[in-house]
Write an enzyme that holds these catalytic residues in place. Sequence first.
Site, PDB file in Angstrom:
ATOM      1  CG  ASP A  21     -11.526   2.862  -2.352  1.00  7.63           C
ATOM      2  OD1 ASP A  21     -10.743   3.527  -1.648  1.00  7.63           O
ATOM      3  OD2 ASP A  21     -11.905   3.201  -3.479  1.00  7.63           O
ATOM      4  CD  GLU A 181      -7.178   3.538  -9.599  1.00  4.88           C
ATOM      5  OE1 GLU A 181      -6.057   3.865  -9.162  1.00  4.88           O
ATOM      6  OE2 GLU A 181      -8.086   4.360  -9.755  1.00  4.88           O
TER       7      GLU A 181
HETATM    8  C1  6LW Z   1      -7.802   3.784  -4.221  1.00  6.50           C
HETATM    9  C2  6LW Z   1      -7.681   3.711  -5.719  1.00  6.50           C
HETATM   10  C3  6LW Z   1      -8.118   5.069  -6.113  1.00  6.50           C
HETATM   11  O1  6LW Z   1      -6.817   3.030  -3.589  1.00  6.50           O
HETATM   12  O2  6LW Z   1      -8.171   5.903  -5.058  1.00  6.50           O
HETATM   13  O3  6LW Z   1      -8.500   6.729  -7.593  1.00  6.50           O
HETATM   14  C4  6LW Z   1      -7.581   5.244  -3.954  1.00  6.50           C
HETATM   15  N1  6LW Z   1      -8.408   5.422  -7.273  1.00  6.50           N
HETATM   16  O4  6LW Z   1      -8.474   2.688  -6.282  1.00  6.50           O
HETATM   17  C5  6LW Z   1      -8.189   5.694  -2.675  1.00  6.50           C
HETATM   18  O5  6LW Z   1      -9.599   5.566  -2.713  1.00  6.50           O
END
Ligand code: 6LW
Length: 511
Positions: A21, A181
């Site tokens: 991330d 996201e």
């Molecule tokens: C992150 C989100 C995700 O906040 O996993 O699967 C979380 N997507 O973008 C943790 O890496």
Amino acid sequence: METTCSTATYSNPVIPGFYPDPSICRVGDDYYLVTSTFAYFPGVPIFHSKDLVNWRQIGHCLTTEQQLPLANAWLSGGIYAPTIRYHDGWFYMVTTNVSGVGNFYVRSQQPEGPWSEMIPVAQGGIDPSLLFDEDGSVYFQSTYSGNEGYGIYQCEIDIATGTMLTVSRLIWRGTGGAHAEAPHLYKINGLYYLMIAEGGTEYGHMATIARSEAPYGPYEPCPHNPILSHRSRKSSIQATGHADLVQAHDGSWWAVFLGVRPVSYPYRHHLGRETFLAPVSWTPDGWPIIGNGGSVESVMDAPRLTEVRWQTHSTRDDFDDATLGFDWVFLRNPNPLCWSLSESPGNLVLRGNEASLDDVGAPAFVGRRLRHWSSHIATLLNFEPQQDGEEAGLTVFMNENYHYDLAVTRKEGRKVIVFRRTVGSLRSESMLECLKGPVVLQIEAQPEWFHFKLQQHPSDVLEVGSGESHLLSTEVAGGFTGIIIAMYAVCETGQGSPASFDWFEYEPFQP
Ligand code: 6LW
């Protein structure tokens, strides 16, 4: 710091090991990057670079329990995705403690810190991000299922206090992929560009983008979405997504993003989600393309910023400093009685408490990420357990239910070496006699196997046991973290005898 002429290729990942991330910002010709850390402490490592390829860690954003309370946090709870931005002399790092306050930010005028106490933001969800607009507005985005359904929500905040100044409004649901996201909003040539991740952070991951003339939309999706994905590519790099864009000081554009390097046979396991870099090009009608049509390689051929390399770390830590190096992490907020660099100068001394590696607790645990398959790891341990149930050694740690341990312990009054494999509900243990005095515990990390060895005499190294590497991976163990190699100590009855780790070596080698 060395400066050499720019070269046209570089290798990915630019930050190997469990550093997922990534988010990046630029100040002049300096670049700063942060990554997620979940229930590890300190939280959110911050890296510095002058050329986007060579990075050095300069600290952590979250170094106090006030900023990062992690008590009883699930290992893949705690800190989810961070975003780092710079505005008007201040660095802002915004993130989510899913085991605590939710969304919050800290700020500092120096990237190496110290960072402020946490400033909560009431908007819910995860993956928060910030845009500082020219008119002084500060837009806050995050991902959640709100009153308008699941997607990217936005509000405006007072950056001095974190107070929401407007209600949260859904601004984009994405292109229809699962889990829209990881939003980041940019103002480029007068337009608002909203980049997100879709498809989930595994093998369906992708980055998509949309743009609008207004911050709340309507957002028009890019006609060639996804602008980054390996979801249908045969590549040694997979799960690319969760990207952040940055314009370099020479005007070029780049993206950092997460990816994994699966061991292709016989299992698709990996050592964690890592940070990758790719150049960004723009179409004539103003849409970005990451890498080569949305694809990236292990060796990228791209015009580069003038290379600036940093002094490489020693492969050995003798624990001669008054503080631990930035590579080291604890499991949740550490108990100060469980570790010391001053009790026996030149040693890291751990004292076990009741928390074991199988508990969601804070055992005596000091670890670092496995960043390379084919690595030698070793430590010299002086530990004379005084009671049954005391233990100290090395662990290859994925989470509380998936770890391999090589340790000195005491059983029925005798000092022994234990090799233990914990794989879900399965557990195996083997023991062998251990002489009085120091021992060298060794681990050889390979893509398919972890090999565990014991050295009690300079001349003889004894193979103690092995464990399959693929069993310690998110593909089997689940979660969002990666492999940590740690020194640890446990004492079932409370504060244990001192376990003195004289040195710790981590040495990658060419297989
Ligand atoms: C992150 C989100 C995700 O906040 O996993 O699967 C979380 N997507 O973008 C943790 O890496």
